[in-house]
Design an enzyme around this catalytic site. Structure first.
Site, PDB file in Angstrom:
ATOM      1  N   GLU A 147       0.706  -1.247   0.050  1.00  0.00           N
ATOM      2  CA  GLU A 147       0.174   0.142   0.019  1.00  0.00           C
ATOM      3  C   GLU A 147       0.833   1.000  -0.225  1.00  0.00           C
ATOM      4  O   GLU A 147       1.285   1.702   1.018  1.00  0.00           O
ATOM      5  CB  GLU A 147      -0.973   0.058   1.229  1.00  0.00           C
ATOM      6  CG  GLU A 147      -1.699   1.327   1.125  1.00  0.00           C
ATOM      7  CD  GLU A 147      -2.742   1.249   2.653  1.00  0.00           C
ATOM      8  OE1 GLU A 147      -2.598   0.441   3.431  1.00  0.00           O
ATOM      9  OE2 GLU A 147      -3.523   2.297   2.687  1.00  0.00           O
TER      10      GLU A 147
ATOM     11  N   LYS B 148      -2.456  -2.100  -3.188  1.00  0.00           N
ATOM     12  CA  LYS B 148      -3.539  -1.226  -2.419  1.00  0.00           C
ATOM     13  C   LYS B 148      -3.178   0.273  -2.787  1.00  0.00           C
ATOM     14  O   LYS B 148      -2.469   0.960  -2.119  1.00  0.00           O
ATOM     15  CB  LYS B 148      -3.601  -1.370  -1.107  1.00  0.00           C
ATOM     16  CG  LYS B 148      -4.731  -0.505  -0.257  1.00  0.00           C
ATOM     17  CD  LYS B 148      -5.123  -1.063   0.957  1.00  0.00           C
ATOM     18  CE  LYS B 148      -6.044  -0.157   1.655  1.00  0.00           C
ATOM     19  NZ  LYS B 148      -6.649  -0.457   2.756  1.00  0.00           N
TER      20      LYS B 148
HETATM   21  C1  5MM Z   1      -5.294   4.891   4.056  1.00  0.00           C
HETATM   22  O1  5MM Z   1      -5.616   4.153   5.110  1.00  0.00           O
HETATM   23  C2  5MM Z   1      -6.099   2.816   4.707  1.00  0.00           C
HETATM   24  C3  5MM Z   1      -7.265   2.599   4.154  1.00  0.00           C
HETATM   25  O2  5MM Z   1      -8.537   3.419   4.671  1.00  0.00           O
HETATM   26  P1  5MM Z   1      -9.155   4.833   4.010  1.00  0.00           P
HETATM   27  O3  5MM Z   1      -9.950   3.714   2.842  1.00  0.00           O
HETATM   28  O4  5MM Z   1     -10.003   5.328   4.969  1.00  0.00           O
HETATM   29  O5  5MM Z   1      -8.304   5.450   3.514  1.00  0.00           O
HETATM   30  C4  5MM Z   1      -6.244   2.093   6.212  1.00  0.00           C
HETATM   31  O6  5MM Z   1      -6.074   0.818   6.086  1.00  0.00           O
HETATM   32  C5  5MM Z   1      -5.389   2.833   7.138  1.00  0.00           C
HETATM   33  O7  5MM Z   1      -4.075   2.246   7.019  1.00  0.00           O
HETATM   34  C6  5MM Z   1      -5.863   2.248   8.690  1.00  0.00           C
HETATM   35  O8  5MM Z   1      -6.895   2.760   8.877  1.00  0.00           O
HETATM   36  C7  5MM Z   1      -4.811   2.507   9.733  1.00  0.00           C
HETATM   37  O9  5MM Z   1      -4.310   3.698   9.894  1.00  0.00           O
HETATM   38  P2  5MM Z   1      -3.298   3.888  11.084  1.00  0.00           P
HETATM   39  O10 5MM Z   1      -2.755   5.139  10.681  1.00  0.00           O
HETATM   40  O11 5MM Z   1      -4.073   4.110  12.497  1.00  0.00           O
HETATM   41  O12 5MM Z   1      -2.213   2.868  10.784  1.00  0.00           O
END
Ligand code: 5MM
Length: 342
Positions: A177, A219
């Site tokens: 990602e 991702k």
């Molecule tokens: C970019 O964030 C990931 C995808 O979520 P969105 O669709 O809301 O953008 C998400 O998997 C993110 O990595 C997690 O929410 C974990 O975030 P943190 O910052 O707590 O590691």
């Protein structure tokens, strides 16, 4: 050793009509979302929230997998059923976030590097035993007139590839990602340019470090202007730019790309994915689906508010957002589907 299992899991993660729920918010992120809504930021409430989502009846029709946080993969339902068992029974593959967060990059002002490589081999072995079959690592790329730097891109790509190689060695499909943030006033063209450089660098590192491209899932963020960009663009323009960029960078062996939503509204994230699939499905070497966090969860969280009384209404909302995005992964979403349902 795990080649066949990894390939089958990667294919299943991006199977038509399904996508991945990102439920892997760390303590800080989850607590920030709870605080905004006045929900107590306790372990018990985080557990109850994840139980509400993971026990939603029928959600496995549209979710191939869900990414958990370290705390969550160790938790169980109120009745004592491990979350991983609930997921496997529902046909939802358990996944685990293994980066330990984006930290300031030394020598790279304004940039970050995702950490978590130390001890990762041992953590992967533990998560595999707990039932996880895929993992996730997020690199965060900031955009401005001068960022990202080559140094920022290369260090993050190198770490992503090291993580991915370790995952495949230990039996977990790596979700790779690289998130190009929407923060800022950059244009669609600038977003395209940054995505292109980031993705080319990431795949170069994956190749250099021997990562098997048929045993991973990408991702990516969508190619979208910054939230403060004065020019608005159509959903078709985002779809065309995103697909053109992926075609330039993502080898055909990769089974699929599961987008993050990145702060888009739930409705827009669904429409963008749907538009890409409505125009391009069947003409691309890989599947395009979702791995949304906020765009899947936000309306359900706002309904739940930490109260047992709201569980069933919140689950209904979560189910329907998963269903709409499942349809979008086939290019079959229609806004009329939402009328009267949520
Ligand atoms: C970019 O964030 C990931 C995808 O979520 P969105 O669709 O809301 O953008 C998400 O998997 C993110 O990595 C997690 O929410 C974990 O975030 P943190 O910052 O707590 O590691």
């Amino acid at each position: 050793m795990y080649a066949q299992e990894l390939e089958a899991t990667a294919k299943a993660m991006v199977a038509g009509g399904k996508g991945i729920a990102a439920l892997d918010e760390s303590y800080k992120t989850c607590n920030q979302r709870f605080e905004k809504l006045g929900i107590p930021t306790t372990e018990a409430m985080r557990r109850a929230y994840r139980e509400m989502l993971l026990t939603t009846a029928g959600v496995g029709e549209f979710l191939s997998g869900a990414i958990l946080f370290d705390e969550t993969i160790r938790q169980s339902t109120r009745d004592g059923l491990p979350f991983t068992k609930v997921m496997i029974d529902a046909g939802v593959i358990p996944g685990i976030k293994v980066d330990t967060g984006a930290k300031p990059l030394a020598g790279g002002p304004g940039e970050t590097i995702a950490e978590g490589l130390d001890g990762l081999r041992e953590r992967i072995a533990e998560y595999y035993k707990m039932g996880a079959r895929f993992a996730k690592w997020r690199a965060v790329i900031n955009v401005s007139d001068r960022l990202p730097s080559r140094y920022g891109i290369e260090t993050n790509a190198h770490a992503l590839a090291r993580y991915a190689a370790l995952c495949q060695e230990g039996g977990l499909v790596p979700i790779v990602e690289p998130e190009v943030l929407m923060d800022g006033n950059h244009t669609l063209d600038r977003s395209y340019e940054v995505h292109l450089e980031v993705l080319k660098t990431v795949f170069n590192e994956l190749y250099r470090q021997g990562v098997k491209l048929n045993q991973m899932v990408l991702k990516p963020s969508m190619v979208i202007p910054g939230v403060d960009c004065p020019q608005s663009v159509s959903v078709e323009a985002v779809a065309d730019a995103t697909v053109a960029c992926l075609l330039n960078c993502v080898p055909a062996l990769v089974p699929g790309c599961a987008f993050l939503s990145g702060g888009q509204s739930d409705a827009l994230a669904t429409v963008h994915l749907n538009t890409m699939n409505a125009i391009y499905r069947g003409k691309l070497p890989w599947h395009l689906t979702f791995s949304y966090g906020r765009a899947l969860q936000k309306p359900a969280l706002e309904k739940w508010l930490g109260s047992d009384e709201n569980v069933s209404a919140a689950q209904k909302i979560f189910y329907h957002r998963a269903k709409y995005n499942g349809a979008a992964s086939l290019g079959e979403y229609r806004p009329e589907m939402e009328i009267g349902l949520v």
